[in-house]
Structures are given as structure tokens and as C-alpha cells.
Design a protein around this motif. Structure first.
Motif, PDB file in Angstrom:
ATOM      1  N   THR A  32       0.670  -1.730   0.363  1.00 32.34           N
ATOM      2  CA  THR A  32      -0.321  -0.076  -0.254  1.00 32.34           C
ATOM      3  C   THR A  32       0.681   1.227  -0.477  1.00 32.34           C
ATOM      4  O   THR A  32       0.993   1.933  -0.932  1.00 32.34           O
ATOM      5  CB  THR A  32      -1.405   0.173   1.215  1.00 32.34           C
ATOM      6  N   ASN A  33       1.515   1.688   0.883  1.00 31.23           N
ATOM      7  CA  ASN A  33       2.941   2.330   1.305  1.00 31.23           C
ATOM      8  C   ASN A  33       3.450   2.520   0.439  1.00 31.23           C
ATOM      9  O   ASN A  33       4.153   3.397   0.426  1.00 31.23           O
ATOM     10  CB  ASN A  33       2.657   2.290   2.673  1.00 31.23           C
ATOM     11  N   VAL A  34       4.409   2.176  -0.420  1.00 30.42           N
ATOM     12  CA  VAL A  34       5.289   1.861  -0.618  1.00 30.42           C
ATOM     13  C   VAL A  34       4.839   1.854  -2.750  1.00 30.42           C
ATOM     14  O   VAL A  34       5.251   2.694  -3.226  1.00 30.42           O
ATOM     15  CB  VAL A  34       6.707   0.926  -0.393  1.00 30.42           C
ATOM     16  N   VAL A  35       4.276   0.448  -3.295  1.00 30.74           N
ATOM     17  CA  VAL A  35       3.750   0.536  -4.093  1.00 30.74           C
ATOM     18  C   VAL A  35       2.766   0.847  -4.504  1.00 30.74           C
ATOM     19  O   VAL A  35       3.087   1.002  -5.529  1.00 30.74           O
ATOM     20  CB  VAL A  35       4.068  -1.215  -4.135  1.00 30.74           C
ATOM     21  N   GLY A  36       1.683   1.395  -3.653  1.00 27.82           N
ATOM     22  CA  GLY A  36       1.250   2.085  -4.176  1.00 27.82           C
ATOM     23  C   GLY A  36      -0.499   1.288  -4.226  1.00 27.82           C
ATOM     24  O   GLY A  36      -2.094   2.264  -4.873  1.00 27.82           O
ATOM     25  N   LEU A  37      -0.895  -0.198  -3.907  1.00 26.43           N
ATOM     26  CA  LEU A  37      -1.693  -0.931  -4.416  1.00 26.43           C
ATOM     27  C   LEU A  37      -3.172  -0.031  -3.421  1.00 26.43           C
ATOM     28  O   LEU A  37      -2.299   0.360  -1.994  1.00 26.43           O
ATOM     29  CB  LEU A  37      -1.590  -2.194  -3.999  1.00 26.43           C
ATOM     30  N   GLU A  38      -3.674  -0.312  -3.080  1.00 27.38           N
ATOM     31  CA  GLU A  38      -5.220   0.423  -2.636  1.00 27.38           C
ATOM     32  C   GLU A  38      -5.169  -0.745  -0.998  1.00 27.38           C
ATOM     33  O   GLU A  38      -5.665  -1.888  -1.747  1.00 27.38           O
ATOM     34  CB  GLU A  38      -6.391   0.732  -2.925  1.00 27.38           C
ATOM     35  N   ASN A  39      -5.392  -0.096  -0.323  1.00 24.18           N
ATOM     36  CA  ASN A  39      -5.470  -0.618   0.857  1.00 24.18           C
ATOM     37  C   ASN A  39      -7.442  -1.233   1.469  1.00 24.18           C
ATOM     38  O   ASN A  39      -6.972  -1.493   2.398  1.00 24.18           O
ATOM     39  CB  ASN A  39      -4.610  -0.597   2.066  1.00 24.18           C
ATOM     40  N   THR A  40      -8.293  -0.718   0.942  1.00 22.30           N
ATOM     41  CA  THR A  40      -9.435  -0.261   1.538  1.00 22.30           C
ATOM     42  C   THR A  40     -10.818  -1.117   0.615  1.00 22.30           C
ATOM     43  O   THR A  40      -9.983  -1.425  -0.597  1.00 22.30           O
ATOM     44  CB  THR A  40     -10.148   1.238   1.167  1.00 22.30           C
ATOM     45  N   ALA A  41     -11.840  -1.103   1.231  1.00 24.29           N
ATOM     46  CA  ALA A  41     -12.742  -2.015   0.659  1.00 24.29           C
ATOM     47  C   ALA A  41     -13.951  -2.197   0.992  1.00 24.29           C
ATOM     48  O   ALA A  41     -13.736  -1.904   2.291  1.00 24.29           O
ATOM     49  CB  ALA A  41     -12.135  -4.088   0.774  1.00 24.29           C
ATOM     50  N   GLN A  42     -15.231  -1.644   0.288  1.00 23.69           N
ATOM     51  CA  GLN A  42     -16.426  -1.758   0.330  1.00 23.69           C
ATOM     52  C   GLN A  42     -16.933  -3.889   0.880  1.00 23.69           C
ATOM     53  O   GLN A  42     -16.341  -4.472   0.688  1.00 23.69           O
ATOM     54  CB  GLN A  42     -17.449  -1.678  -0.396  1.00 23.69           C
ATOM     55  N   MET A  43     -17.883  -3.629   1.907  1.00 25.48           N
ATOM     56  CA  MET A  43     -18.711  -4.905   1.882  1.00 25.48           C
ATOM     57  C   MET A  43     -17.955  -5.647   1.018  1.00 25.48           C
ATOM     58  O   MET A  43     -19.007  -5.207  -0.046  1.00 25.48           O
ATOM     59  CB  MET A  43     -20.070  -4.386   3.264  1.00 25.48           C
ATOM     60  N   GLY A  44     -18.605  -6.925   1.347  1.00 26.93           N
ATOM     61  CA  GLY A  44     -18.213  -7.829   0.370  1.00 26.93           C
ATOM     62  C   GLY A  44     -16.724  -8.217  -0.599  1.00 26.93           C
ATOM     63  O   GLY A  44     -16.372  -8.582  -1.453  1.00 26.93           O
ATOM     64  N   GLU A  45     -15.895  -7.168  -0.211  1.00 24.85           N
ATOM     65  CA  GLU A  45     -14.678  -7.350  -1.407  1.00 24.85           C
ATOM     66  C   GLU A  45     -13.230  -7.005  -0.615  1.00 24.85           C
ATOM     67  O   GLU A  45     -13.704  -6.901   0.813  1.00 24.85           O
ATOM     68  CB  GLU A  45     -14.424  -5.794  -2.328  1.00 24.85           C
ATOM     69  N   VAL A  46     -12.719  -7.511  -1.388  1.00 31.27           N
ATOM     70  CA  VAL A  46     -11.069  -7.372  -0.159  1.00 31.27           C
ATOM     71  C   VAL A  46      -9.971  -6.660  -1.048  1.00 31.27           C
ATOM     72  O   VAL A  46     -10.000  -6.552  -2.349  1.00 31.27           O
ATOM     73  CB  VAL A  46     -10.457  -9.119  -0.931  1.00 31.27           C
ATOM     74  N   ALA A  47      -9.411  -5.770  -0.006  1.00 28.51           N
ATOM     75  CA  ALA A  47      -8.547  -5.095  -0.702  1.00 28.51           C
ATOM     76  C   ALA A  47      -7.309  -5.325  -1.461  1.00 28.51           C
ATOM     77  O   ALA A  47      -6.430  -6.243  -1.326  1.00 28.51           O
ATOM     78  CB  ALA A  47      -7.644  -4.281   0.466  1.00 28.51           C
ATOM     79  N   PRO A  48      -7.252  -4.915  -3.150  1.00 29.15           N
ATOM     80  CA  PRO A  48      -5.897  -5.077  -3.685  1.00 29.15           C
ATOM     81  C   PRO A  48      -4.709  -4.850  -3.034  1.00 29.15           C
ATOM     82  O   PRO A  48      -4.188  -6.711  -3.045  1.00 29.15           O
ATOM     83  CB  PRO A  48      -6.027  -4.076  -4.588  1.00 29.15           C
ATOM     84  N   SER A  49      -3.864  -4.631  -2.033  1.00 30.22           N
ATOM     85  CA  SER A  49      -3.221  -5.110  -0.948  1.00 30.22           C
ATOM     86  C   SER A  49      -2.878  -6.164  -0.768  1.00 30.22           C
ATOM     87  O   SER A  49      -2.571  -6.870  -0.581  1.00 30.22           O
ATOM     88  CB  SER A  49      -2.459  -3.984  -0.378  1.00 30.22           C
ATOM     89  N   VAL A  50      -4.080  -6.601   0.069  1.00 31.28           N
ATOM     90  CA  VAL A  50      -3.795  -7.871   0.500  1.00 31.28           C
ATOM     91  C   VAL A  50      -4.170  -9.155  -0.429  1.00 31.28           C
ATOM     92  O   VAL A  50      -3.576  -9.899   0.073  1.00 31.28           O
ATOM     93  CB  VAL A  50      -5.655  -8.436   1.472  1.00 31.28           C
ATOM     94  N   ILE A  51      -4.701  -8.900  -1.135  1.00 33.96           N
ATOM     95  CA  ILE A  51      -4.938 -10.154  -2.526  1.00 33.96           C
ATOM     96  C   ILE A  51      -3.688 -10.524  -2.950  1.00 33.96           C
ATOM     97  O   ILE A  51      -3.061 -11.420  -3.162  1.00 33.96           O
ATOM     98  CB  ILE A  51      -5.525  -9.682  -3.857  1.00 33.96           C
ATOM     99  N   TRP A  52      -2.596  -9.228  -3.510  1.00 28.23           N
ATOM    100  CA  TRP A  52      -1.709  -9.490  -3.672  1.00 28.23           C
ATOM    101  C   TRP A  52      -0.068  -9.740  -2.592  1.00 28.23           C
ATOM    102  O   TRP A  52       0.037 -10.425  -3.440  1.00 28.23           O
ATOM    103  CB  TRP A  52      -0.767  -7.992  -4.169  1.00 28.23           C
ATOM    104  N   ALA A  53      -0.538  -9.791  -1.572  1.00 26.82           N
ATOM    105  CA  ALA A  53       0.269 -10.033  -0.267  1.00 26.82           C
ATOM    106  C   ALA A  53      -0.001 -11.743  -0.615  1.00 26.82           C
ATOM    107  O   ALA A  53       1.516 -12.130  -0.087  1.00 26.82           O
ATOM    108  CB  ALA A  53      -0.131  -9.620   0.917  1.00 26.82           C
TER     109      ALA A  53
END
Length: 497
Positions: free
Chosen positions: A171-192
């Protein structure tokens, strides 16, 4: 005649446990992010601990089976390595599918799909865990046992550090989004999770192909066993299920006294750890970021058109900071692991073990005293972030938590290994996982109720309960009587007593 087991070089011991770095990398991603993922998929605070039950239940089922099977099996890959490799492949599958649970909405509700993938991951991690523990016992001679388990603890914590901070870095170095609305998973978590799956498989392959297990003849010679002790002839008929279960429960009933005494310590230690993994995210989101507890109530969330951006951002930031906190305790654990063997040799395992648990318990309780909503800019070398000052102060109790974690990973196994018969090490290490899984199951069944009914969903107080539990574990350490056993014959005599 029992032969002297050869001493291993530092790098040989390192290679034996190197794959555990990757397994713990994946386990750390799970510990730091599963509550976050399941909350985003719709779980409330009371339900979180129930979803987490799949982890200890999988351990309870899988590890004794794998331990017993690996004790009786030898093939071209060896005795433990086939199970380590198979578990890693299955874990990789779960790590890829878990953050993509919303994609399967046509077949299963995302929260149910997520829970199933957590179960797959945990079953697979447990297939790896027990053979790795037994591999150290198999390959490392008694004189190097402290250093063997300490190196394993060091590698576990290196993996935990990297796995814990990865979503934050993305999130803080690469720049991926770390937020998600209900029913979704944040992109930073997916790539991790994608990266974690790759690291897990790579490190396990390294151990599998860089470690050569002893042949049955060598193993029997070093452990003082007869040639028939470990390997069943291929044409030997399998005993009926009832007979095998009777033998298994006989082993449980007649387990070494040291193992029974350590079980009490394990109960209080892992009861506390389970609470930390499940509830640190909501605890610091409420206590440090000031997010009201109503934002963990699915009924309230359903009553609003959309979760406010400020709440989503605070949850995302807090979730990332949990990774930093978990990485911090893993760093402190890794550092302490370097000195753990020497400290245990000098002051005794019990003294170091109990002292570490006391520090951990006090650190959990101290969570209450670090609330400060003042926003400060923090330079983390790789990036700068703005967080509440209380979040920064929480790094202090992570020192004690890390020291406790290092001791929990190494000391019980070092104390236990000498009390086990060499030809039953795998199955007893698997049975010993009951002392890891059972307290987590109890915690999962009770912590959510305690949080909602006693503390009105104020998650910081359940962390205090974890502290009290770990302090009780420290007291229980002093009732453990260590007993060193060499070979199978002496150990079997103790089991018969």
C-alpha cells in the motif's frame, strides 16, 4: 548398540528448517489479515472467533494423522519431506483462492467461501508444521537441540516479519489500494497472498532438495532402535480402524509426564495467542483509531447506504498497522531467538520460558494504557505514514509479546523432545498439537461470547483477558519436570510406568 549421531553444521541445521520460513510467511499473512478479510466479507465481532475455529480444528485432526504416517513411512524423498511438500502445494492453492472469495459468489456466499479457504490453508499448514518439528528432532543430535529449535524459531520469525508487513508495503510503497467496501477484499491484501504463496512454495522446495534425511538403517542406529521399529513391510496388512484408534488413545493416555505438564502451559499460552490474532485488528481500530463499535455490527452497516469513507479509511489504516505490530513482535522474537539457546543453557529452560511468558502477559495488559489519538508522522525507512501516536506507542508492548512468542515456539519442543521415544516422535509431536489446538478451540468458543456479553464489544478488554491467561501459563511452567531420554528402550519404560 546405539551409534553417536553426527553433529550438523550451522547451514545444515538452517536448511532443515528453511522451508518453515515460507510456511510461517503464509501463516503470518493469515494471522494479520483473516479477521480483516472476514469482516469485509460480512462477519461480526462475535462470529470472528467462530470462523477462526477452523484453524485449531484442522490442526487437531491433521497433525496426529500426519505425525503417525510420517513415523511409519520412508520413500525416495525421505520420511518427513513428502508431507512437507504436499502440504505446501495445498497451502498455495488456499492462499490463491482465499482473497478471491468474492469471485465465487455464483456458487457460494463470499464469507462461506472465505471460511472454506481458511480451512484448506490451515489443514495444509498443519501438514507442514508437524513434519518440520519432527525433522529437527530426527536430524539434530541432542547436544544441538537448543540451537536447532532456536534456528527454527528465528526462521519462523523472519517469515512472520515479511508476511506481516507485506500488505502495508504494497500500500505505502508500491501504491496498491488498501480499502474495500463490504463484500470485497483490498487489492493490497490480494497481492500479498499471491506473493506469500510463491515464497512458501520456493522455501519448502529448498528444504526438500537441500536436506537429506537419514536412511532407515542410519536412523535406527543413531536412535538405538531395532530395524523393525519404524518401517512397516509393504505386505503388512493394515490393522482395523478400531485397533488403530485403540493404539492411538493408549498413546494419549500414557504420554510422558513432561508432555502432560507442558500441556497446561500450552493451554494458557495459546488461549492468549488466539485472542490476539482474532481481535487485535478490531481492538486497535476502536481503541487507537477511535472507530465506534457499531461499525462491526452487520445490521447497522446494512441500514446505511454506504460505509463512510472515513470509517473505511480508518479500518484500512488500522489493518495495515496490525501488520506492522505483528511484524514488530516477530522482529523482537527473531532477535531473542538468537540468544535463546545460550540463555536456556545458562539459566535453564524453565526460567527463560516462564520469564518470557510473564513479559508477554504484562504486555497484553498494557494495551489499555497506550491510547493517544494525536496524529503523528512516522518514518519507517521504506515510507512515511501518518498514524495516531497511540499506534506508535503500541510497539513497546510488542517487545514482550515477541519474547513470549519466541519462547513458545522453541522451549516446549526442546523440553519435550528428550522425553519422547525416538520411534514415536512424529505421532507424539502430532498429539502434542492437541495442546496447541484445544486451547484455541476453547478460546474460539468463549472469546466472542465474553467480548459481546461481558465487554459489550469493546475489543480492548479481550486483549487484557489474553494477558491474564499468559500470566497463568508462566506460573504453570514451574510445575514442569524435564526428563531427558536417550533411545527408545528407556522411553518405552517410562511410558509403561
Amino acid at each position: 548398540m546405539q551409534a553417536t549421531q553426527p553433529r550438523l553444521s550451522f547451514w545444515q541445521i538452517w536448511n532443515v528448517s528453511f522451508g518453515f520460513l515460507g510456511v510461517q510467511f503464509g501463516f503470518a499473512l493469515q494471522n494479520a489479515n483473516v479477521s480483516r478479510i472476514l469482516s469485509d466479507l460480512g462477519a461480526d465481532l462475535h462470529s470472528l472467533s467462530l470462523f477462526w475455529l477452523v484453524a485449531p480444528i484442522m490442526g487437531l485432526i491433521v497433525q496426529p494423522i500426519v505425525g503417525s504416517a510420517s513415523d511409519r513411512t520412508w520413500n525416495r524423498l525421505g520420511r518427513r519431506r513428502p508431507f512437507i511438500l504436499a502440504g505446501a502445494v495445498a497451502a498455495v492453492l488456499g492462499m490463491i483462492l482465499l482473497p478471491n472469495a468474492p469471485l465465487f459468489v455464483a456458487f457460494l456466499a463470499p464469507m462461506l467461501m472465505g471460511a472454506l479457504m481458511v480451512a484448506l490453508m490451515d489443514a495444509s499448514f498443519n501438514v507442514c508444521f508437524q513434519p518440520f518439528r519432527s525433522l529437527v528432532s530426527d536430524m539434530v543430535p541432542p547436544s544441538q537441540r537448543n540451537i536447532g529449535y532456536s534456528i527454527q524459531s528465528l526462521l519462523i520469525n523472519i517469515g512472520a516479519v515479511i508476511g506481516s508487513i507485506l500488505p502495508f508495503v504494497l500500500t505505502n510503497v508500491v501504491g496498491l489500494e488498501n480499502t474495500a467496501q463490504m463484500g470485497e477484499v483490498a487489492p493490497s491484501v490480494i497481492w500479498a497472498f499471491y506473493i506469500g504463496a510463491t515464497v512458501l512454495l520456493g522455501t519448502v522446495i529448498w528444504t526438500v532438495f537441500r536436506t537429506k534425511e537419514y536412511s532407515p538403517e542410519e536412523y535406527n542406529r543413531y536412535k538405538g532402535l531395532s530395524a523393525e521399529s519404524n518401517v512397516e513391510p509393504e505386505n503388512t496388512p493394515k490393522a482395523p480402524f478400531t485397533v488403530r484408534m485403540k493404539e492411538f488413545f493408549s498413546l494419549v493416555v500414557h504420554m510422558p509426564k513432561t508432555m502432560k505438564q507442558l500441556a497446561v502451559v500450552q493451554f494458557f499460552s495459546w488461549f492468549a495467542l488466539f485472542i490476539m490474532w482474532v481481535y487485535t485488528t478490531p481492538a486497535i481500530t476502536q481503541h487507537i483509531w477511535g472507530v465506534d463499535k457499531i461499525w462491526w455490527d452487520p445490521a447497522h452497516i446494512a441500514s446505511v447506504a454506504q460505509v463512510p469513507d472515513a470509517i473505511v479509511a480508518a479500518k484500512g489504516a488500522a489493518g495495515d498497522w496490525v501488520g506492522i505490530l505483528f511484524a514488530a513482535y516477530s522482529v523482537f522474537a527473531a532477535v531473542f531467538s538468537v540468544f535463546l539457546a545460550r540463555l536456556a543453557d545458562k539459566f535453564g529452560r524453565k526460567t527463560i520460558y516462564a520469564g518470557a511468558l510473564i513479559l508477554g502477559g504484562v504486555s497484553y495488559v498494557s494495551f489499555l494504557f497506550f491510547q493517544d489519538l494525536t496524529m503523528v508522522n512516522v518514518n519507517l525507512l521504506i515510507t512515511e505514514v501518518t498514524v495516531p501516536l497511540g499506534a506508535v506507542k503500541l510497539l513497546i508492548p510488542m517487545i514482550g509479546v515477541g519474547i513470549a512468542w519466541a519462547a513458545i515456539l522453541a522451549m516446549p519442543y526442546a523440553m519435550l523432545a528428550g522425553a519422547l521415544p525416538a520411534n514415536k516422535t512424529g505421532v507424539y509431536m502430532g498429539i502434542f498439537n492437541f495442546t496447541v489446538a484445544a486451547p484455541q478451540i476453547v478460546s474460539g468458543l468463549t472469546a466472542g461470547w465474553i467480548l459481546s456479553s461481558v465487554f459489550d464489544n469493546e475489543a480492548k478488554y479481550i486483549i487484557v483477558v489474553a494477558g491474564a491467561s499468559m500470566l497463568l501459563g508462566a506460573i504453570a511452567v514451574f510445575f514442569v519436570k524435564e526428563h531427558e531420554v536417550i533411545g527408545a528402550e528407556v522411553a518405552d519404560k517410562e511410558l509403561a510406568q
